[in-house]
Design an enzyme around this catalytic site. Sequence first.
Site, PDB file in Angstrom:
ATOM      1  N   HIS A  50      -6.591   7.429 -11.761  1.00  0.00           N
ATOM      2  CA  HIS A  50      -5.473   6.490 -11.912  1.00  0.00           C
ATOM      3  C   HIS A  50      -4.146   7.166 -11.579  1.00  0.00           C
ATOM      4  CE1 HIS A  50      -3.019   3.261 -13.633  1.00  0.00           C
ATOM      5  NE2 HIS A  50      -2.311   4.213 -14.195  1.00  0.00           N
ATOM      6  N   CYS A  63     -10.509   2.973   4.901  1.00  0.00           N
ATOM      7  CA  CYS A  63      -9.619   2.239   4.002  1.00  0.00           C
ATOM      8  C   CYS A  63      -9.669   2.761   2.577  1.00  0.00           C
ATOM      9  CB  CYS A  63      -9.919   0.743   4.034  1.00  0.00           C
ATOM     10  SG  CYS A  63     -11.541   0.304   3.380  1.00  0.00           S
TER      11      CYS A  63
END
Length: 549
Positions: free
Chosen positions: A183, A481
Amino acid sequence: MQMTGVGIGRGSAIGQVVRMPEPLPDPQDSPSSRSAEDEGARAAASLAAVAADIRDRGARAGGSAKNVLEAQAFMAEDPTLSADVTTRLADGKTAERAVFEAFAGFRDMLRSMGGYMGERAADLDDVSQRVVAHLSGVPAPGVPSPEHPFILVARDLAPADTALLDLDKVLALVTSDGGPTSHTAILARDKAIVAIVGVSEASSLSDGDTVIVDAATGAVTVSPTDDEIAAAERAIAERESAIAAPTGPGALADGTPVPLLANLGSAAAAEDAVTKGAEGVGLFRTEFLFLDSNSAPTVEEQQGHYTKLLQAFPGKKVVVRVLDAGADKPLSFLNDSPEENPALGLRGLRALRANEQILRDQLTALANADAATESDLWVMAPMVSTVEEARYFTALAHDLGLRTAGVMVEVPSAALLADRILAESDFASIGTNDLTQYTLAADRLLGSVASFQDPWHPAVLRLVGEVGAAGAALDRPVGICGEAAADPLLAVVLVGLGATTLSMSPAALADVRAELARFTLDQAKQFASLALSANSAVEARAAVTAAIQ
Protein backbone atom coordinates in the site's frame (compact mmCIF):
# COMPACT_ATOMS: atom_id res chain seq x y z
CA MET A 1 26.48 4.04 7.02
CA GLN A 2 23.99 2.81 4.43
CA MET A 3 20.77 0.82 4.66
CA THR A 4 19.08 -0.67 1.63
CA GLY A 5 15.56 -1.53 0.55
CA VAL A 6 13.35 -1.30 -2.52
CA GLY A 7 13.26 2.19 -3.98
CA ILE A 8 10.03 3.54 -5.45
CA GLY A 9 10.74 5.76 -8.43
CA ARG A 10 13.95 7.72 -9.04
CA GLY A 11 13.73 10.60 -6.58
CA SER A 12 16.04 11.63 -3.75
CA ALA A 13 15.56 13.62 -0.55
CA ILE A 14 17.68 14.97 2.29
CA GLY A 15 16.25 15.62 5.73
CA GLN A 16 15.86 14.77 9.36
CA VAL A 17 14.16 11.59 10.55
CA VAL A 18 10.85 11.70 12.38
CA ARG A 19 9.66 8.29 13.49
CA MET A 20 6.07 7.12 13.42
CA PRO A 21 4.83 6.52 16.99
CA GLU A 22 4.69 2.90 18.05
CA PRO A 23 1.25 1.24 18.21
CA LEU A 24 -0.67 1.45 21.46
CA PRO A 25 -0.07 -1.43 23.88
CA ASP A 26 -2.75 -4.09 24.08
CA PRO A 27 -5.45 -3.11 26.63
CA GLN A 28 -5.17 -5.02 29.91
CA ASP A 29 -7.47 -8.00 30.27
CA SER A 30 -8.87 -7.08 33.69
CA PRO A 31 -12.52 -7.00 34.84
CA SER A 32 -14.41 -3.78 34.31
CA SER A 33 -15.56 -1.68 37.24
CA ARG A 34 -18.50 -0.43 35.16
CA SER A 35 -21.70 -2.15 34.18
CA ALA A 36 -21.94 -3.87 30.81
CA GLU A 37 -24.47 -1.22 29.75
CA ASP A 38 -22.10 1.64 30.60
CA GLU A 39 -19.22 -0.04 28.81
CA GLY A 40 -21.49 -0.67 25.84
CA ALA A 41 -22.41 3.00 25.65
CA ARG A 42 -18.71 3.94 25.76
CA ALA A 43 -17.85 1.48 23.00
CA ALA A 44 -20.73 2.61 20.79
CA ALA A 45 -19.78 6.28 21.19
CA SER A 46 -16.13 5.65 20.32
CA LEU A 47 -16.94 3.44 17.35
CA ALA A 48 -19.25 6.13 15.98
CA ALA A 49 -16.70 8.90 16.61
CA VAL A 50 -13.93 7.00 14.84
CA ALA A 51 -16.17 6.19 11.88
CA ALA A 52 -17.07 9.88 11.55
CA ASP A 53 -13.40 10.93 11.80
CA ILE A 54 -12.31 8.45 9.13
CA ARG A 55 -15.11 9.60 6.80
CA ASP A 56 -14.02 13.20 7.31
CA ARG A 57 -10.45 12.27 6.40
CA GLY A 58 -11.72 10.59 3.26
CA ALA A 59 -13.81 13.58 2.24
CA ARG A 60 -10.79 15.86 2.61
CA ALA A 61 -8.43 13.49 0.81
CA GLY A 62 -10.75 12.76 -2.13
CA GLY A 63 -9.87 10.44 -5.02
CA SER A 64 -9.10 6.77 -4.42
CA ALA A 65 -8.22 7.49 -0.78
CA LYS A 66 -11.85 8.44 -0.14
CA ASN A 67 -13.01 4.98 -1.22
CA VAL A 68 -10.43 3.23 0.97
CA LEU A 69 -11.36 5.30 4.02
CA GLU A 70 -15.07 4.88 3.43
CA ALA A 71 -14.50 1.11 3.61
CA GLN A 72 -12.65 1.59 6.90
CA ALA A 73 -15.53 3.64 8.32
CA PHE A 74 -17.91 0.82 7.50
CA MET A 75 -15.66 -1.52 9.50
CA ALA A 76 -16.14 0.62 12.61
CA GLU A 77 -19.90 0.38 12.07
CA ASP A 78 -20.04 -3.32 11.20
CA PRO A 79 -22.97 -4.89 13.13
CA THR A 80 -21.20 -8.24 13.43
CA LEU A 81 -18.26 -6.61 15.17
CA SER A 82 -20.61 -4.61 17.41
CA ALA A 83 -22.40 -7.80 18.40
CA ASP A 84 -19.07 -9.45 19.22
CA VAL A 85 -18.11 -6.47 21.38
CA THR A 86 -21.45 -6.69 23.23
CA THR A 87 -20.92 -10.39 23.91
CA ARG A 88 -17.49 -9.73 25.39
CA LEU A 89 -18.81 -6.87 27.53
CA ALA A 90 -21.39 -9.25 28.99
CA ASP A 91 -18.46 -11.36 30.21
CA GLY A 92 -17.15 -8.40 32.22
CA LYS A 93 -14.58 -7.04 29.77
CA THR A 94 -13.75 -3.36 29.56
CA ALA A 95 -14.79 -1.57 26.38
CA GLU A 96 -11.12 -1.21 25.42
CA ARG A 97 -10.43 -4.93 25.79
CA ALA A 98 -13.71 -6.00 24.15
CA VAL A 99 -13.03 -3.83 21.08
CA PHE A 100 -9.44 -5.08 20.89
CA GLU A 101 -10.46 -8.75 21.06
CA ALA A 102 -13.39 -8.43 18.66
CA PHE A 103 -11.33 -6.67 16.00
CA ALA A 104 -8.41 -9.07 16.49
CA GLY A 105 -10.65 -12.08 15.96
CA PHE A 106 -12.14 -10.64 12.80
CA ARG A 107 -8.69 -9.59 11.58
CA ASP A 108 -7.29 -13.10 11.97
CA MET A 109 -10.24 -14.54 10.05
CA LEU A 110 -9.71 -12.14 7.14
CA ARG A 111 -5.98 -12.72 7.12
CA SER A 112 -6.53 -16.46 6.75
CA MET A 113 -8.68 -15.81 3.68
CA GLY A 114 -5.87 -14.03 1.81
CA GLY A 115 -6.43 -11.99 -1.35
CA TYR A 116 -8.56 -8.88 -1.18
CA MET A 117 -10.02 -9.86 2.19
CA GLY A 118 -6.53 -10.42 3.59
CA GLU A 119 -5.68 -6.83 2.70
CA ARG A 120 -8.53 -5.61 4.89
CA ALA A 121 -6.87 -7.22 7.94
CA ALA A 122 -4.31 -4.43 8.27
CA ASP A 123 -7.08 -1.85 7.94
CA LEU A 124 -8.92 -3.49 10.86
CA ASP A 125 -5.84 -3.11 13.07
CA ASP A 126 -5.78 0.60 12.29
CA VAL A 127 -9.48 1.06 13.11
CA SER A 128 -9.09 -0.94 16.32
CA GLN A 129 -6.17 1.24 17.45
CA ARG A 130 -8.16 4.41 16.78
CA VAL A 131 -11.18 3.18 18.75
CA VAL A 132 -9.06 2.05 21.71
CA ALA A 133 -7.23 5.40 21.69
CA HIS A 134 -10.58 7.26 21.71
CA LEU A 135 -11.81 5.14 24.61
CA SER A 136 -8.56 5.73 26.51
CA GLY A 137 -8.56 9.47 25.89
CA VAL A 138 -5.15 9.45 24.18
CA PRO A 139 -4.15 10.57 20.67
CA ALA A 140 -4.60 7.96 17.99
CA PRO A 141 -1.37 6.63 16.52
CA GLY A 142 -0.70 8.41 13.28
CA VAL A 143 1.64 10.53 11.23
CA PRO A 144 3.46 13.12 13.38
CA SER A 145 3.19 16.74 12.31
CA PRO A 146 6.32 18.72 13.25
CA GLU A 147 6.66 22.27 11.97
CA HIS A 148 9.63 21.44 9.73
CA PRO A 149 10.03 19.18 6.66
CA PHE A 150 11.05 15.63 7.58
CA ILE A 151 11.76 12.06 6.47
CA LEU A 152 9.00 9.84 7.84
CA VAL A 153 10.22 6.46 9.12
CA ALA A 154 7.66 3.79 10.01
CA ARG A 155 7.08 0.07 10.11
CA ASP A 156 4.35 0.65 7.52
CA LEU A 157 1.56 3.13 6.91
CA ALA A 158 -2.19 2.60 7.20
CA PRO A 159 -4.59 4.04 4.61
CA ALA A 160 -5.96 6.60 7.06
CA ASP A 161 -2.41 7.86 7.67
CA THR A 162 -1.35 8.05 4.05
CA ALA A 163 -4.51 9.75 2.82
CA LEU A 164 -3.71 13.08 4.42
CA LEU A 165 0.07 13.21 4.30
CA ASP A 166 1.25 16.81 4.13
CA LEU A 167 3.40 16.60 1.01
CA ASP A 168 4.91 20.00 1.79
CA LYS A 169 6.36 18.50 4.97
CA VAL A 170 6.96 14.81 4.19
CA LEU A 171 10.13 14.76 2.06
CA ALA A 172 10.33 10.97 1.83
CA LEU A 173 9.04 7.72 3.30
CA VAL A 174 11.18 4.90 4.69
CA THR A 175 9.46 1.74 5.92
CA SER A 176 10.85 -1.45 7.40
CA ASP A 177 8.00 -3.57 6.02
CA GLY A 178 6.35 -3.86 2.63
CA GLY A 179 7.45 -4.56 -0.91
CA PRO A 180 7.17 -2.90 -4.31
CA THR A 181 3.40 -3.50 -4.48
CA SER A 182 2.55 -2.68 -0.85
CA HIS A 183 0.00 0.00 0.00
CA THR A 184 2.79 2.43 0.90
CA ALA A 185 4.63 1.80 -2.37
CA ILE A 186 1.49 2.32 -4.44
CA LEU A 187 0.72 5.53 -2.58
CA ALA A 188 4.28 6.77 -3.13
CA ARG A 189 3.99 6.23 -6.87
CA ASP A 190 0.54 7.76 -7.00
CA LYS A 191 1.63 10.89 -5.12
CA ALA A 192 5.19 11.03 -6.52
CA ILE A 193 6.67 10.74 -3.02
CA VAL A 194 10.29 9.65 -2.64
CA ALA A 195 10.16 6.28 -0.85
CA ILE A 196 12.14 3.19 0.04
CA VAL A 197 10.26 0.21 1.46
CA GLY A 198 11.48 -3.00 3.04
CA VAL A 199 14.45 -1.37 4.83
CA SER A 200 14.93 -3.98 7.54
CA GLU A 201 17.30 -1.79 9.58
CA ALA A 202 15.00 1.23 9.58
CA SER A 203 14.03 0.57 13.20
CA SER A 204 17.53 1.66 14.26
CA LEU A 205 16.99 5.19 12.93
CA SER A 206 16.30 7.85 15.56
CA ASP A 207 14.40 11.12 15.54
CA GLY A 208 16.69 13.89 14.33
CA ASP A 209 19.08 11.68 12.33
CA THR A 210 20.07 13.30 9.05
CA VAL A 211 19.66 10.91 6.11
CA ILE A 212 19.77 10.89 2.33
CA VAL A 213 17.01 8.79 0.77
CA ASP A 214 17.89 7.72 -2.79
CA ALA A 215 15.04 5.76 -4.35
CA ALA A 216 17.02 5.17 -7.55
CA THR A 217 19.55 3.00 -5.69
CA GLY A 218 17.30 1.96 -2.80
CA ALA A 219 19.85 3.37 -0.33
CA VAL A 220 19.36 5.31 2.90
CA THR A 221 22.59 7.06 3.87
CA VAL A 222 22.78 7.86 7.59
CA SER A 223 24.81 10.88 8.82
CA PRO A 224 26.06 11.72 5.31
CA THR A 225 29.25 13.68 4.69
CA ASP A 226 29.24 17.16 3.19
CA ASP A 227 30.33 15.69 -0.15
CA GLU A 228 27.50 13.15 -0.10
CA ILE A 229 24.98 15.89 0.67
CA ALA A 230 26.33 18.06 -2.16
CA ALA A 231 26.10 15.15 -4.62
CA ALA A 232 22.53 14.44 -3.52
CA GLU A 233 21.56 18.08 -3.93
CA ARG A 234 22.91 18.06 -7.49
CA ALA A 235 20.96 14.88 -8.26
CA ILE A 236 17.75 16.40 -6.89
CA ALA A 237 18.21 19.53 -9.02
CA GLU A 238 18.94 17.51 -12.16
CA ARG A 239 15.84 15.37 -11.68
CA GLU A 240 13.62 18.39 -11.09
CA SER A 241 14.96 19.93 -14.28
CA ALA A 242 14.28 16.74 -16.26
CA ILE A 243 10.73 16.46 -14.93
CA ALA A 244 10.02 20.10 -15.72
CA ALA A 245 11.12 19.62 -19.34
CA PRO A 246 8.35 19.56 -21.97
CA THR A 247 6.71 16.15 -22.24
CA GLY A 248 6.59 14.19 -25.45
CA PRO A 249 5.91 10.67 -26.64
CA GLY A 250 7.78 7.95 -24.79
CA ALA A 251 10.77 6.70 -26.75
CA LEU A 252 14.19 5.11 -26.38
CA ALA A 253 17.39 6.98 -27.19
CA ASP A 254 17.45 5.50 -30.71
CA GLY A 255 13.93 6.73 -31.43
CA THR A 256 12.15 3.42 -30.81
CA PRO A 257 8.65 4.48 -29.68
CA VAL A 258 7.39 3.22 -26.33
CA PRO A 259 3.96 4.80 -25.70
CA LEU A 260 3.46 5.69 -22.03
CA LEU A 261 -0.09 5.19 -20.83
CA ALA A 262 -1.95 5.75 -17.57
CA ASN A 263 -3.58 3.36 -15.12
CA LEU A 264 -6.89 4.89 -14.04
CA GLY A 265 -9.64 3.90 -11.64
CA SER A 266 -12.26 6.44 -12.72
CA ALA A 267 -13.00 8.87 -15.52
CA ALA A 268 -12.49 11.76 -13.08
CA ALA A 269 -8.73 11.09 -13.09
CA ALA A 270 -8.40 11.46 -16.87
CA GLU A 271 -7.60 15.19 -16.87
CA ASP A 272 -4.69 14.76 -14.46
CA ALA A 273 -3.29 11.92 -16.57
CA VAL A 274 -3.39 14.04 -19.73
CA THR A 275 -1.69 16.93 -17.90
CA LYS A 276 1.10 14.61 -16.80
CA GLY A 277 1.72 13.47 -20.37
CA ALA A 278 -0.21 10.21 -20.67
CA GLU A 279 -0.49 9.14 -24.32
CA GLY A 280 -3.63 7.19 -23.58
CA VAL A 281 -4.92 4.69 -21.02
CA GLY A 282 -3.33 1.28 -20.60
CA LEU A 283 -5.59 0.07 -17.80
CA PHE A 284 -8.99 1.47 -16.91
CA ARG A 285 -10.38 -0.41 -13.92
CA THR A 286 -14.17 -0.64 -14.04
CA GLU A 287 -14.73 -2.06 -10.55
CA PHE A 288 -15.77 1.32 -9.11
CA LEU A 289 -19.02 1.06 -11.08
CA PHE A 290 -19.94 -2.24 -9.43
CA LEU A 291 -18.67 -2.05 -5.84
CA ASP A 292 -20.99 -1.12 -2.97
CA SER A 293 -24.03 -2.03 -5.05
CA ASN A 294 -26.64 -4.74 -4.66
CA SER A 295 -27.14 -5.06 -8.40
CA ALA A 296 -25.08 -4.58 -11.53
CA PRO A 297 -25.32 -1.12 -13.13
CA THR A 298 -27.45 -0.89 -16.26
CA VAL A 299 -26.03 -0.64 -19.77
CA GLU A 300 -27.06 3.02 -19.87
CA GLU A 301 -25.38 3.83 -16.53
CA GLN A 302 -22.15 2.20 -17.61
CA GLN A 303 -22.23 3.79 -21.04
CA GLY A 304 -22.30 7.26 -19.50
CA HIS A 305 -19.12 6.64 -17.50
CA TYR A 306 -17.27 5.03 -20.41
CA THR A 307 -18.25 7.85 -22.76
CA LYS A 308 -16.85 10.44 -20.35
CA LEU A 309 -13.56 8.54 -20.20
CA LEU A 310 -13.24 8.09 -23.95
CA GLN A 311 -14.02 11.74 -24.63
CA ALA A 312 -10.93 12.71 -22.62
CA PHE A 313 -8.66 10.83 -25.04
CA PRO A 314 -9.82 11.60 -28.59
CA GLY A 315 -7.85 9.63 -31.16
CA LYS A 316 -5.83 7.86 -28.46
CA LYS A 317 -5.77 4.29 -27.23
CA VAL A 318 -7.87 3.50 -24.18
CA VAL A 319 -7.64 -0.04 -22.78
CA VAL A 320 -10.57 -0.99 -20.54
CA ARG A 321 -10.47 -4.06 -18.32
CA VAL A 322 -13.85 -5.67 -17.84
CA LEU A 323 -15.00 -6.29 -14.30
CA ASP A 324 -12.28 -8.01 -12.26
CA ALA A 325 -14.16 -9.31 -9.27
CA GLY A 326 -15.19 -12.54 -7.63
CA ALA A 327 -14.66 -14.21 -4.31
CA ASP A 328 -11.64 -12.03 -3.51
CA LYS A 329 -13.76 -8.89 -4.11
CA PRO A 330 -17.25 -10.20 -3.28
CA LEU A 331 -20.25 -8.75 -5.11
CA SER A 332 -23.65 -10.03 -4.07
CA PHE A 333 -24.91 -10.14 -7.66
CA LEU A 334 -21.78 -11.84 -9.01
CA ASN A 335 -20.30 -14.23 -6.47
CA ASP A 336 -20.26 -13.75 -2.73
CA SER A 337 -19.88 -17.41 -1.77
CA PRO A 338 -16.96 -17.87 0.65
CA GLU A 339 -13.93 -19.72 -0.72
CA GLU A 340 -10.96 -21.24 1.06
CA ASN A 341 -8.49 -19.46 -1.22
CA PRO A 342 -10.14 -16.61 -3.15
CA ALA A 343 -6.95 -15.74 -5.07
CA LEU A 344 -7.25 -19.15 -6.73
CA GLY A 345 -11.02 -19.21 -6.97
CA LEU A 346 -13.87 -17.94 -9.12
CA ARG A 347 -12.57 -14.50 -10.04
CA GLY A 348 -11.99 -12.37 -13.12
CA LEU A 349 -13.24 -13.88 -16.37
CA ARG A 350 -14.18 -17.08 -14.57
CA ALA A 351 -16.77 -15.23 -12.47
CA LEU A 352 -18.06 -13.31 -15.49
CA ARG A 353 -18.58 -16.48 -17.53
CA ALA A 354 -20.65 -17.86 -14.68
CA ASN A 355 -22.77 -14.68 -14.93
CA GLU A 356 -22.51 -14.01 -18.66
CA GLN A 357 -25.26 -11.40 -18.87
CA ILE A 358 -23.16 -9.04 -16.70
CA LEU A 359 -20.29 -9.44 -19.14
CA ARG A 360 -22.54 -8.97 -22.17
CA ASP A 361 -24.04 -5.80 -20.69
CA GLN A 362 -20.63 -4.36 -19.96
CA LEU A 363 -19.28 -5.09 -23.43
CA THR A 364 -22.45 -3.64 -24.97
CA ALA A 365 -22.08 -0.44 -22.95
CA LEU A 366 -18.45 -0.17 -24.04
CA ALA A 367 -19.37 -0.72 -27.70
CA ASN A 368 -22.05 1.98 -27.48
CA ALA A 369 -19.61 4.44 -25.88
CA ASP A 370 -17.02 3.61 -28.53
CA ALA A 371 -19.49 4.34 -31.32
CA ALA A 372 -20.29 7.73 -29.80
CA THR A 373 -16.68 8.89 -29.37
CA GLU A 374 -13.44 9.16 -31.33
CA SER A 375 -10.94 7.31 -29.15
CA ASP A 376 -9.35 3.96 -29.99
CA LEU A 377 -11.07 1.61 -27.54
CA TRP A 378 -9.50 -1.74 -26.62
CA VAL A 379 -11.07 -4.16 -24.13
CA MET A 380 -9.39 -6.94 -22.18
CA ALA A 381 -10.37 -9.81 -19.91
CA PRO A 382 -8.73 -10.36 -16.50
CA MET A 383 -7.37 -13.64 -15.16
CA VAL A 384 -7.25 -15.55 -18.43
CA SER A 385 -5.51 -18.88 -17.91
CA THR A 386 -6.37 -20.97 -20.98
CA VAL A 387 -6.47 -20.69 -24.77
CA GLU A 388 -10.17 -21.50 -24.73
CA GLU A 389 -10.89 -18.54 -22.41
CA ALA A 390 -9.00 -16.20 -24.73
CA ARG A 391 -10.94 -17.50 -27.73
CA TYR A 392 -14.26 -17.12 -25.88
CA PHE A 393 -13.70 -13.53 -24.76
CA THR A 394 -12.27 -12.27 -28.03
CA ALA A 395 -15.12 -13.78 -30.06
CA LEU A 396 -17.78 -12.40 -27.72
CA ALA A 397 -16.27 -8.89 -27.74
CA HIS A 398 -16.07 -8.92 -31.55
CA ASP A 399 -19.66 -10.20 -31.85
CA LEU A 400 -20.86 -7.31 -29.69
CA GLY A 401 -19.20 -4.71 -31.91
CA LEU A 402 -15.79 -4.12 -30.30
CA ARG A 403 -12.87 -3.97 -32.73
CA THR A 404 -9.93 -4.79 -30.46
CA ALA A 405 -10.15 -7.44 -27.75
CA GLY A 406 -7.30 -8.90 -25.74
CA VAL A 407 -6.36 -10.64 -22.54
CA MET A 408 -4.45 -9.93 -19.37
CA VAL A 409 -1.51 -12.20 -18.69
CA GLU A 410 -1.50 -12.63 -14.93
CA VAL A 411 -1.25 -16.40 -14.63
CA PRO A 412 1.90 -18.38 -15.53
CA SER A 413 -0.11 -20.71 -17.78
CA ALA A 414 -1.12 -17.76 -19.96
CA ALA A 415 2.50 -16.64 -20.27
CA LEU A 416 3.72 -20.13 -21.14
CA LEU A 417 1.02 -20.47 -23.81
CA ALA A 418 1.32 -16.88 -25.00
CA ASP A 419 1.95 -17.88 -28.63
CA ARG A 420 -1.34 -19.80 -28.72
CA ILE A 421 -3.32 -17.29 -26.68
CA LEU A 422 -2.15 -14.36 -28.81
CA ALA A 423 -3.11 -16.30 -31.92
CA GLU A 424 -6.70 -16.03 -30.59
CA SER A 425 -6.47 -12.43 -29.29
CA ASP A 426 -5.67 -8.98 -30.62
CA PHE A 427 -3.22 -8.08 -27.87
CA ALA A 428 -1.93 -8.96 -24.41
CA SER A 429 -1.38 -6.84 -21.34
CA ILE A 430 0.77 -8.21 -18.55
CA GLY A 431 -0.41 -7.58 -14.99
CA THR A 432 2.90 -7.94 -13.18
CA ASN A 433 1.38 -7.75 -9.68
CA ASP A 434 -0.66 -10.93 -10.05
CA LEU A 435 1.88 -12.60 -12.34
CA THR A 436 4.49 -12.20 -9.61
CA GLN A 437 2.27 -13.55 -6.84
CA TYR A 438 1.24 -16.60 -8.83
CA THR A 439 4.75 -17.31 -10.09
CA LEU A 440 6.30 -17.17 -6.61
CA ALA A 441 3.25 -18.49 -4.71
CA ALA A 442 3.25 -15.40 -2.49
CA ASP A 443 0.01 -13.52 -1.81
CA ARG A 444 0.75 -9.94 -2.84
CA LEU A 445 -1.41 -8.58 -0.02
CA LEU A 446 0.32 -10.42 2.83
CA GLY A 447 3.17 -8.57 4.51
CA SER A 448 4.67 -11.84 5.75
CA VAL A 449 5.70 -12.78 2.20
CA ALA A 450 6.26 -9.26 0.82
CA SER A 451 9.91 -10.02 0.11
CA PHE A 452 8.81 -12.54 -2.55
CA GLN A 453 6.60 -9.98 -4.30
CA ASP A 454 9.27 -8.45 -6.51
CA PRO A 455 8.75 -8.28 -10.30
CA TRP A 456 12.54 -8.15 -10.78
CA HIS A 457 12.64 -11.88 -10.05
CA PRO A 458 14.16 -13.73 -13.04
CA ALA A 459 11.28 -16.24 -13.05
CA VAL A 460 8.79 -13.42 -13.56
CA LEU A 461 10.97 -11.72 -16.17
CA ARG A 462 11.36 -14.99 -18.08
CA LEU A 463 7.57 -15.23 -18.34
CA VAL A 464 7.38 -11.62 -19.50
CA GLY A 465 9.96 -12.51 -22.15
CA GLU A 466 7.82 -15.43 -23.34
CA VAL A 467 4.91 -13.09 -23.92
CA GLY A 468 7.12 -10.48 -25.57
CA ALA A 469 8.59 -13.04 -27.97
CA ALA A 470 5.13 -14.37 -28.86
CA GLY A 471 3.88 -10.85 -29.50
CA ALA A 472 6.82 -10.08 -31.80
CA ALA A 473 6.38 -13.34 -33.73
CA LEU A 474 2.64 -12.78 -34.25
CA ASP A 475 2.80 -8.98 -34.61
CA ARG A 476 0.60 -8.51 -31.55
CA PRO A 477 1.08 -5.59 -29.10
CA VAL A 478 2.24 -6.54 -25.60
CA GLY A 479 1.68 -3.99 -22.85
CA ILE A 480 2.65 -3.88 -19.19
CA CYS A 481 0.04 -2.49 -16.80
CA GLY A 482 1.26 -3.70 -13.40
CA GLU A 483 3.26 -1.71 -10.85
CA ALA A 484 6.50 -2.90 -12.50
CA ALA A 485 6.02 -0.40 -15.33
CA ALA A 486 6.30 2.47 -12.84
CA ASP A 487 9.83 1.41 -11.84
CA PRO A 488 11.93 3.44 -14.30
CA LEU A 489 14.88 1.05 -14.51
CA LEU A 490 12.69 -2.04 -14.65
CA ALA A 491 10.66 -0.32 -17.38
CA VAL A 492 13.77 -0.32 -19.59
CA VAL A 493 14.26 -4.04 -18.91
CA LEU A 494 10.61 -4.77 -19.75
CA VAL A 495 11.01 -3.04 -23.12
CA GLY A 496 14.10 -5.18 -23.68
CA LEU A 497 11.92 -8.24 -23.04
CA GLY A 498 9.45 -7.23 -25.75
CA ALA A 499 6.96 -4.88 -24.11
CA THR A 500 5.63 -2.42 -26.68
CA THR A 501 3.75 -0.08 -24.28
CA LEU A 502 3.98 0.73 -20.58
CA SER A 503 1.10 1.82 -18.35
CA MET A 504 1.43 3.25 -14.85
CA SER A 505 0.21 5.76 -12.28
CA PRO A 506 0.30 9.20 -13.94
CA ALA A 507 2.77 10.50 -11.34
CA ALA A 508 5.37 7.97 -12.55
CA LEU A 509 5.24 9.00 -16.22
CA ALA A 510 7.94 11.71 -16.08
CA ASP A 511 10.56 9.49 -14.42
CA VAL A 512 9.91 6.57 -16.77
CA ARG A 513 9.98 8.83 -19.85
CA ALA A 514 13.34 10.29 -18.78
CA GLU A 515 14.83 6.85 -18.07
CA LEU A 516 13.78 5.36 -21.40
CA ALA A 517 15.37 8.27 -23.24
CA ARG A 518 18.78 7.33 -21.82
CA PHE A 519 19.07 3.94 -23.54
CA THR A 520 18.78 2.32 -26.97
CA LEU A 521 16.79 -0.81 -27.74
CA ASP A 522 20.02 -2.83 -27.95
CA GLN A 523 20.99 -1.63 -24.49
CA ALA A 524 17.53 -2.47 -23.14
CA LYS A 525 17.92 -6.00 -24.52
CA GLN A 526 21.36 -6.30 -22.92
CA PHE A 527 19.96 -5.23 -19.54
CA ALA A 528 17.14 -7.75 -19.94
CA SER A 529 19.67 -10.51 -20.62
CA LEU A 530 21.61 -9.57 -17.49
CA ALA A 531 18.47 -9.65 -15.37
CA LEU A 532 17.43 -13.04 -16.76
CA SER A 533 20.87 -14.46 -15.95
CA ALA A 534 20.55 -13.56 -12.26
CA ASN A 535 19.38 -15.94 -9.56
CA SER A 536 17.19 -13.55 -7.58
CA ALA A 537 15.38 -10.25 -7.77
CA VAL A 538 18.12 -8.57 -5.74
CA GLU A 539 20.82 -9.91 -8.06
CA ALA A 540 18.87 -8.91 -11.17
CA ARG A 541 18.42 -5.33 -10.03
CA ALA A 542 22.04 -5.11 -8.91
CA ALA A 543 23.36 -6.50 -12.21
CA VAL A 544 21.46 -3.96 -14.29
CA THR A 545 22.38 -1.10 -11.95
CA ALA A 546 26.05 -2.06 -12.13
CA ALA A 547 25.96 -2.25 -15.93
CA ILE A 548 24.55 1.27 -16.13
CA GLN A 549 27.04 2.72 -13.68
